[in-house]
Enzyme design. Structure first.
Site, PDB file in Angstrom:
ATOM      1  N   CYS A 319      33.328  27.281  36.239  1.00 44.48           N
ATOM      2  CA  CYS A 319      34.888  26.704  36.267  1.00 44.48           C
ATOM      3  C   CYS A 319      35.199  25.878  35.477  1.00 44.48           C
ATOM      4  O   CYS A 319      34.610  25.003  35.393  1.00 44.48           O
ATOM      5  CB  CYS A 319      34.991  27.062  37.435  1.00 44.48           C
ATOM      6  SG  CYS A 319      36.676  26.670  38.253  1.00 44.48           S
ATOM      7  N   ARG A 418      43.660  36.200  40.782  1.00 45.94           N
ATOM      8  CA  ARG A 418      43.479  35.313  41.305  1.00 45.94           C
ATOM      9  C   ARG A 418      44.155  33.457  40.811  1.00 45.94           C
ATOM     10  O   ARG A 418      43.779  33.185  41.661  1.00 45.94           O
ATOM     11  CB  ARG A 418      41.484  35.018  40.890  1.00 45.94           C
ATOM     12  CG  ARG A 418      40.972  33.347  41.808  1.00 45.94           C
ATOM     13  CD  ARG A 418      39.085  33.815  41.712  1.00 45.94           C
ATOM     14  NE  ARG A 418      38.688  33.416  42.075  1.00 45.94           N
ATOM     15  CZ  ARG A 418      38.027  32.349  41.988  1.00 45.94           C
ATOM     16  NH1 ARG A 418      38.900  31.277  40.922  1.00 45.94           N
ATOM     17  NH2 ARG A 418      37.676  31.633  43.247  1.00 45.94           N
TER      18      ARG A 418
END
Length: 498
Positions: A319, A418
């Site tokens: 991430c 998302r």
């Protein structure tokens, strides 16, 4: 003026556990890792519990039906990724719910008209040497024969030879009838000295294979996570865009619990999604929400009706949300604050809302720290992506085997829902990377080692359960030099390859 947090944003790597009194009762067999998955009222039992505090991440490169089956067999739960069509996600859910311990649906099938070349190619692609030969080449077609590696000589036999010429025909197969128990199937295998027993229905259609090699494995899964009908539990990821279509179909397919998948869950989009699910199913369908990193975000989702809340923004190994947007918080600090908010909410209302720590796990001991800091269970991606059961390819890079691992915010996944900020625009920039992780083998082999470490550490802390660990754990901050002191130092390590 902006609101400033004076506390430093800290990671798990900045903490260690201080040993507590290890009583005579603190030995591994007495430790339980059961933990609530969804909210419950004080004095009542949660509708859903985990037998181990692990769930797999809602990612294309981690959680498909194979991972869901393997993890549920070992006591945890997978949330099958939602960045795919509704139909394919529902089919994965159905495969998990249809799974019967020991009864394996064949995913290596051909017809008698295929050739040896097709057999070798299928074996290379799937890794399976046992191939069901059916009339239409499907896993549930009429069974006409079977091929194993004993039926041909690769490199010597003609690759154009039709399967019908070298397969073991149905007339020579020992089969079991659909409906027999696993014990009965294993008895047939032993009585006839078989490696594989095909299970067929009354019309001779192939339903399952039962393998001799799986016999011991079935006895080694005492933590299997099952519903009241003795079927494996499975979760599914959803988004805040197509939930009115996706949720009803997932529920019909058999999903036991849902989770809204978002990098930032403190939003009205999530509140609307939860409200739809609660109104349509009157609270019977459970749904988790997130992710959040502070008390405000937690309380917003809880008051919206979330059955559990995920904690963590930007801490995952793939991430890059913090890099790209400057949004996030150290995972340990996030977890500590949200856990305090959860406990306060429980004292005030009598409703306990479990929290899931998502991201920031590098070492196995970080898992114990997360539990000690208040997490009820832990969501992991990189950890599970390394195993045979993850959906990605196993590759050789240099002299090492690796598996592919990519973020849902990467261009490869293109899971723009998302990272949805409303409107009609899609993904403008990446919040995840495309990478490799070291290949680690079978899930169970690695999971047993990890759980052994967790249980041993809990015993050193004097805790026999996760709630007891949270109450009794003693945690200390560490300096950079004490981290160095904790590893091997001031010695010359031997080269174990010599």
């Amino acid at each position: 003026m902006a609101r400033y947090f004076n506390d430093v944003s800290r990671t798990f790597n900045e903490y260690l556990l201080i040993p507590g009194l290890t009583t005579k009762d603190c030995f591994p067999q007495n430790v339980t890792l059961k933990t609530p998955l969804v909210k419950y009222h004080k004095g009542a039992a949660p509708d859903l519990e985990l037998n181990i505090p692990f769930v797999s991440a809602i990612m294309q490169s981690v959680s498909d039906h194979k991972m869901a089956i393997a993890l549920a067999k070992n006591g945890g739960l997978s949330f099958i990724f939602g960045s795919q069509s509704i139909e394919t996600q529902c089919e994965m859910v159905r495969k998990v719910k249809k799974f019967k311990a020991g009864f394996v649906v064949s995913d290596a099938n051909l017809t008698p008209e295929n050739t040896l070349k097709d057999v070798i190619a299928l074996k290379a692609r799937t890794g399976h040497s046992t191939i069901g030969i059916t009339a239409d080449g499907t896993s549930n077609g009429k069974l006409l024969g079977m091929v194993t590696s004993r039926d041909y000589r690769e490199g010597k036999d003609n690759l154009d030879t039709k399967i019908s010429e070298f397969m073991t025909p149905f007339s020579k197969l020992v089969t079991g009838e659909l409906g027999i128990s696993l014990t009965e199937a294993n008895d047939i295998i032993w009585d006839h000295k078989l490696n594989t027993l095909p299970i067929i229905d009354k019309d001779q259609n192939l339903q399952y294979f039962v393998f001799r090699k799986d016999y011991d494995e079935h006895k080694e899964n005492p933590n299997e996570l099952l519903d009241p009908n003795k079927k494996l539990l499975v979760g599914a990821g959803i988004n805040t865009r197509d939930y009115t279509e996706r949720v009803p179909q997932l529920v019909e397919a058999g999903a036991d619990v849902l989770c809204i998948d978002s990098s930032d869950g403190f939003s009205e989009w999530q509140a609307e999604t939860i409200a739809f699910i609660k109104e349509k199913y009157n609270g019977k369908v459970k749904v988790g929400a997130g992710n959040v990193v502070d008390k405000d975000g937690f309380l917003y989702l809880v008051e919206s009706g979330a059955d559990f809340v995920k904690v963590g923004i930007g801490g995952g190994s793939i991430c890059i949300t913090r890099e790209q947007k400057g949004i996030g918080r150290g995972q340990a600090t996030s977890l500590i604050e949200v856990a305090e908010a959860r406990d306060e909410y429980f004292e005030k209302t009598g409703i306990y809302v479990p929290i899931c720590s998502d991201g920031g796990i590098v070492q196995d001991y970080h898992m114990v720290l997360a539990l000690a800091m208040g997490a009820d269970f832990i969501m992991m991606g990189r950890y599970f992506a390394r195993f045979d059961e993850s959906p990605t390819k196993k590759l050789k890079v240099g002299s090492n085997y690796v598996k592919e691992y990519w973020g849902e915010g990467s261009n490869r996944a293109r899971n723009w829902q998302r990272y949805d900020s409303g409107g009609s625009e899609g993904l403008k920039f990446e919040e995840g990377v495309d990478s490799y992780v070291p290949y680690a083998g079978k899930l169970k082999d690695n999971l047993d080692i990890t759980l052994g470490k967790i249980i041993s550490t809990m015993c050193s802390c004097g805790a026999l359960s996760i709630p007891e660990l949270e109450k009794t754990a003693k945690i200390t901050l560490v300096s950079s030099t004490s981290i160095i002191e904790g590893g091997a130092h001031d010695v010359i390590l031997k080269d174990t390859n010599i």
